[in-house]
Write a protein that holds these residues in place. Structure first.
Motif, PDB file in Angstrom:
ATOM      1  N   ALA A 199       0.798  -1.120   0.067  1.00  0.00           N
ATOM      2  CA  ALA A 199      -0.177   0.122   0.024  1.00  0.00           C
ATOM      3  C   ALA A 199       0.721   1.352   0.120  1.00  0.00           C
ATOM      4  CB  ALA A 199      -0.974   0.121   1.174  1.00  0.00           C
ATOM      5  N   CYS A 200       2.013   1.165   0.368  1.00  0.00           N
ATOM      6  CA  CYS A 200       2.760   2.493   0.844  1.00  0.00           C
ATOM      7  C   CYS A 200       3.521   2.621  -0.618  1.00  0.00           C
ATOM      8  CB  CYS A 200       3.887   2.224   1.848  1.00  0.00           C
ATOM      9  SG  CYS A 200       3.381   2.343   3.501  1.00  0.00           S
ATOM     10  N   LYS A 201       4.010   1.428  -1.388  1.00  0.00           N
ATOM     11  CA  LYS A 201       4.614   1.631  -2.311  1.00  0.00           C
ATOM     12  C   LYS A 201       3.572   2.016  -3.526  1.00  0.00           C
ATOM     13  CE  LYS A 201       7.173  -1.299  -5.951  1.00  0.00           C
ATOM     14  NZ  LYS A 201       7.507  -2.813  -6.197  1.00  0.00           N
ATOM     15  N   LEU A 202       2.289   1.430  -3.520  1.00  0.00           N
ATOM     16  CA  LEU A 202       1.355   2.169  -4.269  1.00  0.00           C
ATOM     17  C   LEU A 202       1.009   3.738  -4.293  1.00  0.00           C
ATOM     18  CD1 LEU A 202      -0.618   1.378  -6.813  1.00  0.00           C
ATOM     19  CD2 LEU A 202      -2.235   0.714  -5.068  1.00  0.00           C
ATOM     20  N   ALA A 203       0.870   3.905  -2.776  1.00  0.00           N
ATOM     21  CA  ALA A 203       0.414   5.398  -2.612  1.00  0.00           C
ATOM     22  C   ALA A 203       1.587   6.249  -2.905  1.00  0.00           C
ATOM     23  CB  ALA A 203       0.214   5.506  -1.019  1.00  0.00           C
ATOM     24  N   LEU A 204       3.136   5.823  -2.898  1.00  0.00           N
ATOM     25  CA  LEU A 204       4.195   6.961  -3.132  1.00  0.00           C
ATOM     26  C   LEU A 204       4.112   6.899  -4.723  1.00  0.00           C
ATOM     27  CD1 LEU A 204       6.874   5.450  -0.728  1.00  0.00           C
ATOM     28  CD2 LEU A 204       5.798   7.733  -0.698  1.00  0.00           C
ATOM     29  N   ILE A 215      -3.517   5.765   2.753  1.00  0.00           N
ATOM     30  CA  ILE A 215      -2.864   4.447   3.119  1.00  0.00           C
ATOM     31  C   ILE A 215      -4.288   3.225   3.273  1.00  0.00           C
ATOM     32  CG2 ILE A 215      -1.341   2.841   4.155  1.00  0.00           C
ATOM     33  CD1 ILE A 215      -0.017   4.936   2.101  1.00  0.00           C
ATOM     34  N   LYS A 216      -5.007   3.791   4.292  1.00  0.00           N
ATOM     35  CA  LYS A 216      -5.964   3.135   4.794  1.00  0.00           C
ATOM     36  C   LYS A 216      -7.176   2.950   3.610  1.00  0.00           C
ATOM     37  CE  LYS A 216      -9.301   3.300   8.633  1.00  0.00           C
ATOM     38  NZ  LYS A 216     -10.115   3.978   9.644  1.00  0.00           N
ATOM     39  N   GLU A 220      -8.395  -0.669   2.579  1.00  0.00           N
ATOM     40  CA  GLU A 220      -9.609  -1.038   2.769  1.00  0.00           C
ATOM     41  C   GLU A 220     -10.452  -1.471   1.352  1.00  0.00           C
ATOM     42  OE1 GLU A 220     -11.150   1.787   6.685  1.00  0.00           O
ATOM     43  OE2 GLU A 220     -11.560   2.342   4.535  1.00  0.00           O
ATOM     44  N   SER A 221      -9.931  -0.781   0.467  1.00  0.00           N
ATOM     45  CA  SER A 221     -10.448  -1.373  -1.161  1.00  0.00           C
ATOM     46  C   SER A 221      -9.643  -2.044  -1.546  1.00  0.00           C
ATOM     47  CB  SER A 221     -10.466  -0.057  -1.795  1.00  0.00           C
ATOM     48  OG  SER A 221      -9.193   0.468  -2.165  1.00  0.00           O
ATOM     49  N   GLY A 222      -8.729  -2.728  -1.035  1.00  0.00           N
ATOM     50  CA  GLY A 222      -8.024  -4.001  -1.558  1.00  0.00           C
ATOM     51  C   GLY A 222      -7.171  -3.616  -2.626  1.00  0.00           C
ATOM     52  N   GLN A 223      -6.972  -2.327  -3.274  1.00  0.00           N
ATOM     53  CA  GLN A 223      -6.131  -2.098  -4.215  1.00  0.00           C
ATOM     54  C   GLN A 223      -4.660  -2.525  -4.172  1.00  0.00           C
ATOM     55  OE1 GLN A 223      -6.303   2.283  -5.294  1.00  0.00           O
ATOM     56  NE2 GLN A 223      -7.935   2.548  -3.761  1.00  0.00           N
TER      57      GLN A 223
END
Length: 254
Positions: A199-204, A215-216, A220-223
């Motif tokens: 999730a951190c990698k995707l957000a960055l 991040i949350k 929660e959405s499973g992205q």
């Protein structure tokens, strides 16, 4: 008395409070100095002779309406009230405190004793009012510090480390980042370290300044679990059903 003064001014027009107050003051003085009809003296003389010596002084500060709230001192030794953050002496971390809010000030009490006061913040949410005297003298002796958060992030993965480091870079005072960092790292308890790292990698990769809420939402959405198609698969043309004409169509020879 009020009715008398209002009656005398009822036909006059005032365009400022200053001019109105001046007119009221003049009429009030006239009324106070006007002689009584059935006894000697005036309102002012009675006050000076009989009442003045028994009067108590007026309060030093005018009365202000206030609102009281309860708050818990967070690990960064700040409390959050009305979406704003105010520091307290770090010894009160984890304690429940009473907070008195007026238009201009925020006063914090612990067991009825005042422990600090701040000028009230207004404007955009999540501002900080931090008194340096409230900070621990030696951060290494304090329960939480940047090194501890970075070491925790390192056990999860490089993207988590990058994100936590980014969180600290946003604030002038280190402790202001503690709440957000802890919220992010605690997500690994619910979603696992692997998912938090993804999730951190995707957000960055998508956002310049990702936050805990970002991040949350990803978790929660499973992205973070969605399979990403390889770039060559995206760019490669699918010719399964393409109709290919032979050289005869263009006049070529067999």
């Amino acid at each position: 008395m009020a009715t008398t003064i209002i009656g005398k001014l009822r036909n006059r027009t005032f365009f400022t409070f200053e001019s109105l107050n001046k007119a009221i003051y003049i009429e009030l003085n006239k009324l106070n100095n006007e002689e009584f009809q059935k006894r000697e003296g005036s309102r002012k003389s009675v006050y000076m002779d009989e009442e003045k010596d028994f009067m108590n002084p007026l309060p030093e500060h005018p009365f202000e309406l206030s609102e009281w709230k309860m708050a818990t001192v967070q690990m960064n030794y700040h409390i959050q009230v009305e979406k704003m953050n105010y520091s307290t002496p770090y010894e009160y971390v984890g304690k429940r405190v009473e907070v008195k809010l007026t238009k201009d000030t925020v006063t914090v009490y612990y067991k009825k004793n005042q422990i600090c006061q701040h000028k009230r913040l207004y404007g955009h949410r999540n501002q900080y009012s931090t008194n340096e005297a409230h900070m621990p003298k030696n951060h290494q002796l304090f329960q939480w510090n940047k090194e501890r958060f970075m070491n925790w992030a390192a056990t999860i993965g490089p993207s988590t480390v990058e994100l936590i480091n980014l969180m600290f870079s946003r604030y002038k005072v280190e402790e202001q980042a503690y709440k957000g960092c802890l919220s992010i790292l605690k997500l690994s308890d619910k979603y696992s370290q692997a998912r938090l790292e993804n999730a951190c990698k995707l957000a960055l990769s998508r956002l310049s300044n990702p936050t805990y809420k970002n991040i949350k939402l990803i978790l929660e959405s499973g992205q973070d679990e969605a399979k990403q198609e390889p770039e060559n698969a995206i760019n490669k043309e699918d010719t399964t059903y393409a109709f290919t004409r032979g050289t005869e169509y263009y006049g070529g020879k067999k």
